[in-house]
Design a protein around this motif. Structure first.
Motif, short mmCIF file in Angstrom:
data_model
loop_
_atom_site.label_atom_id
_atom_site.label_comp_id
_atom_site.label_asym_id
_atom_site.label_seq_id
_atom_site.Cartn_x
_atom_site.Cartn_y
_atom_site.Cartn_z
N LYS A 70 0.87 -1.17 0.00
CA LYS A 70 0.00 0.00 0.00
C LYS A 70 0.91 1.22 0.00
O LYS A 70 2.03 1.19 0.50
CB LYS A 70 -0.91 0.01 1.23
CG LYS A 70 -1.96 -1.09 1.25
CD LYS A 70 -2.81 -1.01 2.50
CE LYS A 70 -3.96 -1.99 2.45
NZ LYS A 70 -3.51 -3.39 2.39
N SER A 71 0.42 2.33 -0.58
CA SER A 71 1.25 3.53 -0.65
C SER A 71 0.37 4.75 -0.80
O SER A 71 -0.85 4.62 -1.00
CB SER A 71 2.21 3.43 -1.85
OG SER A 71 1.53 3.77 -3.05
N PRO A 72 0.96 5.95 -0.71
CA PRO A 72 0.16 7.15 -0.97
C PRO A 72 -0.46 7.18 -2.36
O PRO A 72 -1.40 7.93 -2.61
CB PRO A 72 1.19 8.28 -0.81
CG PRO A 72 2.22 7.73 0.11
CD PRO A 72 2.32 6.27 -0.24
N MET A 73 0.05 6.32 -3.26
CA MET A 73 -0.46 6.27 -4.63
C MET A 73 -1.64 5.32 -4.81
O MET A 73 -2.29 5.34 -5.85
CB MET A 73 0.66 5.82 -5.57
CG MET A 73 1.81 6.81 -5.69
SD MET A 73 1.40 8.14 -6.82
CE MET A 73 1.44 7.26 -8.37
N GLY A 74 -1.89 4.47 -3.83
CA GLY A 74 -3.00 3.55 -4.01
C GLY A 74 -2.90 2.34 -3.10
O GLY A 74 -1.95 2.18 -2.32
N LEU A 75 -3.89 1.47 -3.21
CA LEU A 75 -3.97 0.30 -2.34
C LEU A 75 -3.02 -0.81 -2.76
O LEU A 75 -2.77 -1.74 -1.99
CB LEU A 75 -5.41 -0.24 -2.33
CG LEU A 75 -6.46 0.70 -1.74
CD1 LEU A 75 -7.85 0.10 -1.90
CD2 LEU A 75 -6.16 0.98 -0.28
N HIS A 76 -2.48 -0.72 -3.99
CA HIS A 76 -1.62 -1.79 -4.49
C HIS A 76 -0.43 -1.22 -5.25
O HIS A 76 -0.55 -0.21 -5.96
CB HIS A 76 -2.41 -2.71 -5.42
CG HIS A 76 -3.59 -3.36 -4.77
ND1 HIS A 76 -3.48 -4.43 -3.92
CD2 HIS A 76 -4.91 -3.05 -4.84
CE1 HIS A 76 -4.68 -4.77 -3.49
NE2 HIS A 76 -5.57 -3.96 -4.03
N SER A 77 0.71 -1.88 -5.09
CA SER A 77 1.88 -1.58 -5.92
C SER A 77 2.24 -2.78 -6.77
O SER A 77 3.31 -2.81 -7.39
CB SER A 77 3.07 -1.19 -5.05
OG SER A 77 3.53 -2.32 -4.30
N LYS A 78 1.37 -3.76 -6.82
CA LYS A 78 1.64 -5.00 -7.53
C LYS A 78 1.84 -4.74 -9.02
O LYS A 78 1.01 -4.09 -9.68
CB LYS A 78 0.46 -5.97 -7.35
CG LYS A 78 0.66 -7.34 -8.00
CD LYS A 78 1.72 -8.14 -7.29
CE LYS A 78 1.82 -9.55 -7.85
NZ LYS A 78 2.94 -10.31 -7.24
N PHE A 79 2.94 -5.25 -9.55
CA PHE A 79 3.20 -5.11 -10.98
C PHE A 79 2.47 -6.20 -11.74
O PHE A 79 2.63 -7.39 -11.45
CB PHE A 79 4.70 -5.17 -11.26
CG PHE A 79 5.44 -3.94 -10.86
CD1 PHE A 79 5.45 -2.82 -11.67
CD2 PHE A 79 6.12 -3.90 -9.65
CE1 PHE A 79 6.13 -1.67 -11.28
CE2 PHE A 79 6.80 -2.75 -9.25
CZ PHE A 79 6.80 -1.63 -10.07
N LYS A 80 1.68 -5.79 -12.72
CA LYS A 80 0.92 -6.71 -13.56
C LYS A 80 1.16 -6.34 -15.02
O LYS A 80 1.58 -5.22 -15.32
CB LYS A 80 -0.57 -6.61 -13.22
CG LYS A 80 -0.90 -6.97 -11.79
CD LYS A 80 -2.39 -6.81 -11.53
CE LYS A 80 -2.74 -7.14 -10.08
NZ LYS A 80 -4.20 -6.97 -9.81
N PRO A 81 0.87 -7.24 -15.93
CA PRO A 81 1.06 -6.91 -17.35
C PRO A 81 0.11 -5.81 -17.82
O PRO A 81 -1.05 -5.76 -17.41
CB PRO A 81 0.76 -8.24 -18.06
CG PRO A 81 0.92 -9.28 -17.01
CD PRO A 81 0.50 -8.65 -15.73
N SER A 82 0.64 -4.91 -18.66
CA SER A 82 -0.22 -3.97 -19.38
C SER A 82 -0.60 -4.64 -20.70
O SER A 82 -0.46 -5.86 -20.84
CB SER A 82 0.52 -2.65 -19.63
OG SER A 82 1.60 -2.85 -20.54
N GLU A 83 -1.03 -3.88 -21.67
CA GLU A 83 -1.35 -4.48 -22.97
C GLU A 83 -0.11 -5.07 -23.64
O GLU A 83 -0.21 -6.00 -24.44
CB GLU A 83 -2.01 -3.44 -23.88
CG GLU A 83 -3.42 -3.05 -23.45
CD GLU A 83 -4.11 -2.15 -24.46
OE1 GLU A 83 -3.45 -1.77 -25.46
OE2 GLU A 83 -5.29 -1.82 -24.26
N ILE A 84 1.07 -4.53 -23.32
CA ILE A 84 2.30 -4.97 -23.98
C ILE A 84 3.40 -5.32 -22.99
O ILE A 84 4.03 -6.37 -23.08
CB ILE A 84 2.82 -3.90 -24.97
CG1 ILE A 84 1.77 -3.62 -26.06
CG2 ILE A 84 4.15 -4.32 -25.59
CD1 ILE A 84 2.14 -2.49 -26.99
N THR A 85 3.67 -4.42 -22.04
CA THR A 85 4.78 -4.62 -21.12
C THR A 85 4.38 -5.50 -19.94
O THR A 85 3.23 -5.50 -19.53
CB THR A 85 5.31 -3.27 -20.60
OG1 THR A 85 4.23 -2.57 -19.95
CG2 THR A 85 5.86 -2.42 -21.73
#
Length: 416
Positions: A361-376
């Protein structure tokens, strides 16, 4: 030799200051080198100054809570001014990797310079981890591709338009006419296809597509053409000085268009100060806006406090509200430091594996989990909020209008 101080380097012809000069190879093994290309001058300086503030504040907080090192390694921070110039950015990336031999890169900021950084970074077989808290252009995403060492901690262009369209649908329905004005630079061209796609798919009618010259001083011809189509929504895709000039000229023209929709520009203090009363009614979309209510991370409450507490600490230190890239660069730098601290390594594969596995969790949101975007493969902090600049008292404030769960206002009409 470092005596506990992290280093600040202004490179590429700007002069060099580095307490790490002269380190032996053995000593260098005990250093964590962060390369930070940033637009500290030129047309993207508003972004670059935010990047610098965010990184520096993260390291200051780290030192206050964890000490002068991460994972037993002294922290060396190497800033390099891109001067908002693509060609200089290429040289800087080459220098950071080939000469400075940084372990990790954070930045650069604007979409143009970030896109320029991709080819020189990718050409190195042993390229370092690259964390990018700015740069929304789909061109960047396409050129990076499925590279496993790239971590994007900002929203891609299409996230802007998914959220903008959802906010408009919720507020005014889809039986509305939309006029686009976009610049011919990397930013406008990167956004226009996604913006049109989501607007059209939602059922809005597109009545104008006006391409304007990036850096132009006069947008009145496009404004006249747009006004003639009698749109309900003016959707502008531009940034920096273009966004300032355009907002002023739309205001002066008294177009009578009910809704004025932007992307990142409306959140920038520099834009707000430059356009004055012309900011009234413009909407923006961002990953950070003041007044969010995200909780602290239970594991790292000092480094990643609740959004309200982080904002208050920032105001106390800088005497102003934090900007969106300041928040993004702060959190990204903290994640980098935590990775080295937890793994006791600067090996890119070790850091990559650790970053992928975490969810803070961070000031930016409830999650910092890295997930795939459409490409990356590694995307975090793509959640966005939509706000509107409105007159309140003697000034202007940002009212959250989307998503509904955090809204403290509703979309207002802009008729003059």
């Amino acid at each position: 030799m470092l005596n506990g101080f992290w280093n600040l380097v202004y490179a590429m012809g700007l002069g060099v200051l580095s307490l790490g000069i002269g380190l032996s190879s053995a000593e260098a093994q005990g250093v964590f080198k962060i390369g930070a290309p940033a637009s500290l001058s030129g047309k993207y300086v508003a972004y670059g100054s935010q990047a610098k503030n965010g990184i520096e504040h993260a390291i200051e907080v780290w030192k206050a809570t964890r000490g002068d090192s991460a994972g037993g390694r002294k922290i060396e921070l190497i800033f390099a001014d891109t001067q908002s110039d693509n060609a200089l950015t290429v040289s800087i990336i080459n220098d950071l990797i080939q000469t400075k031999k940084v372990d990790l890169i954070i930045g650069p900021d604007g979409s143009n310079v970030a896109a320029a950084a991709v080819p020189p970074w990718k050409k190195f077989k042993e390229r370092p981890i690259w964390i990018l808290p700015g740069g929304s252009s789909s061109k960047i995403e396409k050129e990076v591709g499925p590279d496993p060492y790239f971590f994007h901690t900002y929203a891609w262009a299409y996230y802007y338009h998914i959220n903008n369209v959802d906010a408009l649908k919720a507020a005014v329905g889809t039986k509305k006419k939309v006029a686009f004005v976009f610049t011919d630079g990397a930013y406008g061209r990167a956004h226009i296809d996604d913006a049109r796609r989501y607007v059209k798919e939602a059922g809005f009618e597109i009545v104008a597509n006006e391409l304007v010259r990036e850096g132009s001083a006069d947008f009145n011809s496009a404004i006249i053409k747009v006004r003639a189509t009698r749109p309900d929504i003016l959707y502008a895709l531009m940034q920096t000085t273009d966004a300032v000039q355009f907002a002023k000229q739309v205001y002066t023209a008294k177009t009578g268009i009910p809704y004025l929709v932007g992307t990142a520009q409306a959140q920038l203090t520099e834009w707000q100060q430059a356009v004055g009363e012309a900011q009234n009614c413009w909407t923006g979309v961002t990953t950070w806006v003041n007044g969010l209510a995200y909780p602290a991370d239970p594991r790292e409450p000092k480094l990643l406090p609740a959004a309200a507490a982080w904002e208050a600490a920032w105001r106390a230190k800088y005497g102003k509200a934090p900007e969106f890239l300041e928040a993004g660069y702060y959190v990204s730098t903290v994640l980098a430091l935590l990775a080295v601290e937890a793994t006791k390594s600067v090996d890119r594969d070790v850091l990559k594996t650790w970053l992928v596995e975490q969810d803070y969790k961070s000031p930016m949101g409830l999650h910092s989990k890295f997930k795939p975007s459409e490409i990356t493969p590694h995307q975090a902090f793509g959640e966005m909020v939509v706000f509107q600049r409105v007159k309140e008292g003697n000034g202007y404030v940002s009212k959250l209008i989307y998503p509904k769960e955090i809204a403290n206002g509703s979309l207002q009409t802009c008729r003059q």
